[in-house]
Design a protein around this motif. Structure first.
Motif, PDB file in Angstrom:
ATOM      1  N   MET A  32      35.615  49.483  48.917  1.00  0.00           N
ATOM      2  CA  MET A  32      36.369  48.242  49.020  1.00  0.00           C
ATOM      3  C   MET A  32      37.728  48.540  49.626  1.00  0.00           C
ATOM      4  N   ALA A  33      38.221  47.646  50.427  1.00  0.00           N
ATOM      5  CA  ALA A  33      39.567  47.774  50.967  1.00  0.00           C
ATOM      6  C   ALA A  33      40.384  46.577  50.478  1.00  0.00           C
ATOM      7  N   CYS A  34      41.668  46.759  50.469  1.00  0.00           N
ATOM      8  CA  CYS A  34      42.569  45.723  49.969  1.00  0.00           C
ATOM      9  C   CYS A  34      43.104  44.890  51.133  1.00  0.00           C
ATOM     10  N   ASP A  35      43.159  43.577  50.944  1.00  0.00           N
ATOM     11  CA  ASP A  35      43.775  42.652  51.898  1.00  0.00           C
ATOM     12  C   ASP A  35      44.693  41.744  51.090  1.00  0.00           C
ATOM     13  N   ALA A  36      45.981  41.993  51.159  1.00  0.00           N
ATOM     14  CA  ALA A  36      46.946  41.279  50.319  1.00  0.00           C
ATOM     15  C   ALA A  36      47.161  39.824  50.722  1.00  0.00           C
ATOM     16  N   ALA A  37      46.788  39.450  51.928  1.00  0.00           N
ATOM     17  CA  ALA A  37      47.064  38.081  52.406  1.00  0.00           C
ATOM     18  C   ALA A  37      46.477  37.005  51.494  1.00  0.00           C
ATOM     19  N   ALA A  54      43.278  37.897  38.909  1.00  0.00           N
ATOM     20  CA  ALA A  54      42.866  36.955  39.943  1.00  0.00           C
ATOM     21  C   ALA A  54      43.397  37.383  41.307  1.00  0.00           C
ATOM     22  N   ALA A  55      44.613  37.914  41.353  1.00  0.00           N
ATOM     23  CA  ALA A  55      45.178  38.409  42.613  1.00  0.00           C
ATOM     24  C   ALA A  55      44.380  39.615  43.102  1.00  0.00           C
ATOM     25  N   ARG A  56      43.998  40.493  42.195  1.00  0.00           N
ATOM     26  CA  ARG A  56      43.184  41.658  42.573  1.00  0.00           C
ATOM     27  C   ARG A  56      41.871  41.213  43.199  1.00  0.00           C
ATOM     28  N   GLN A  57      41.223  40.269  42.563  1.00  0.00           N
ATOM     29  CA  GLN A  57      39.950  39.779  43.074  1.00  0.00           C
ATOM     30  C   GLN A  57      40.134  39.082  44.428  1.00  0.00           C
ATOM     31  N   ALA A  58      41.195  38.297  44.568  1.00  0.00           N
ATOM     32  CA  ALA A  58      41.447  37.607  45.832  1.00  0.00           C
ATOM     33  C   ALA A  58      41.682  38.605  46.961  1.00  0.00           C
ATOM     34  N   ALA A  59      42.326  39.733  46.645  1.00  0.00           N
ATOM     35  CA  ALA A  59      42.613  40.755  47.651  1.00  0.00           C
ATOM     36  C   ALA A  59      41.406  41.647  47.928  1.00  0.00           C
ATOM     37  N   GLY A  60      40.404  41.587  47.073  1.00  0.00           N
ATOM     38  CA  GLY A  60      39.241  42.456  47.241  1.00  0.00           C
ATOM     39  C   GLY A  60      39.542  43.902  46.904  1.00  0.00           C
ATOM     40  N   ALA A  61      40.547  44.136  46.090  1.00  0.00           N
ATOM     41  CA  ALA A  61      40.961  45.489  45.733  1.00  0.00           C
ATOM     42  C   ALA A  61      40.121  46.019  44.582  1.00  0.00           C
TER      43      ALA A  61
END
Length: 98
Positions: A32-37, A54-61
């Motif tokens: 998995m890679a992180c996308d903070a946008a 929820a922010a972690r899940q939204a970022a895909g981290a």
């Protein structure tokens, strides 16, 4: 008769070439890679466990670290980690990957 030892020389040279170790396999890519946008919508929200997750899940981290002001943090970079930085009031001030 004196040429007999030289007859084995090609065999010995070929045997030396065959004993080289194989190169290691390439490292597997991160799952998995992180996308903070997509997680930026949580900036300004309270840094509750639910909002941070929820922010972690939204970022895909894969992982998340939530830090308060003055709290020490390592300088290692991980492309699969979300950083959630809080302000003094406990609200999410900044979201980034690494």
């Amino acid at each position: 008769m004196p040429l007999r030892p030289f007859a084995l020389l090609p065999v010995l040279l070929l045997a030396a070439c065959a004993s080289q170790p194989a190169p290691p396999p390439p490292a597997p890519p991160l799952a998995m890679a992180c996308d903070a946008a997509p997680a930026q919508r949580f900036v300004g929200q309270p840094a509750t466990a639910a909002n941070v997750e929820a922010a972690r899940q939204a970022a895909g981290a894969r992982t998340v670290r939530s830090l308060k002001p003055g709290q020490p943090m390592t300088m290692d970079y991980r492309g699969d980690r979300l950083n959630v930085l809080q302000d003094a009031a406990g609200k999410i001030d900044k979201i980034s990957c690494g």
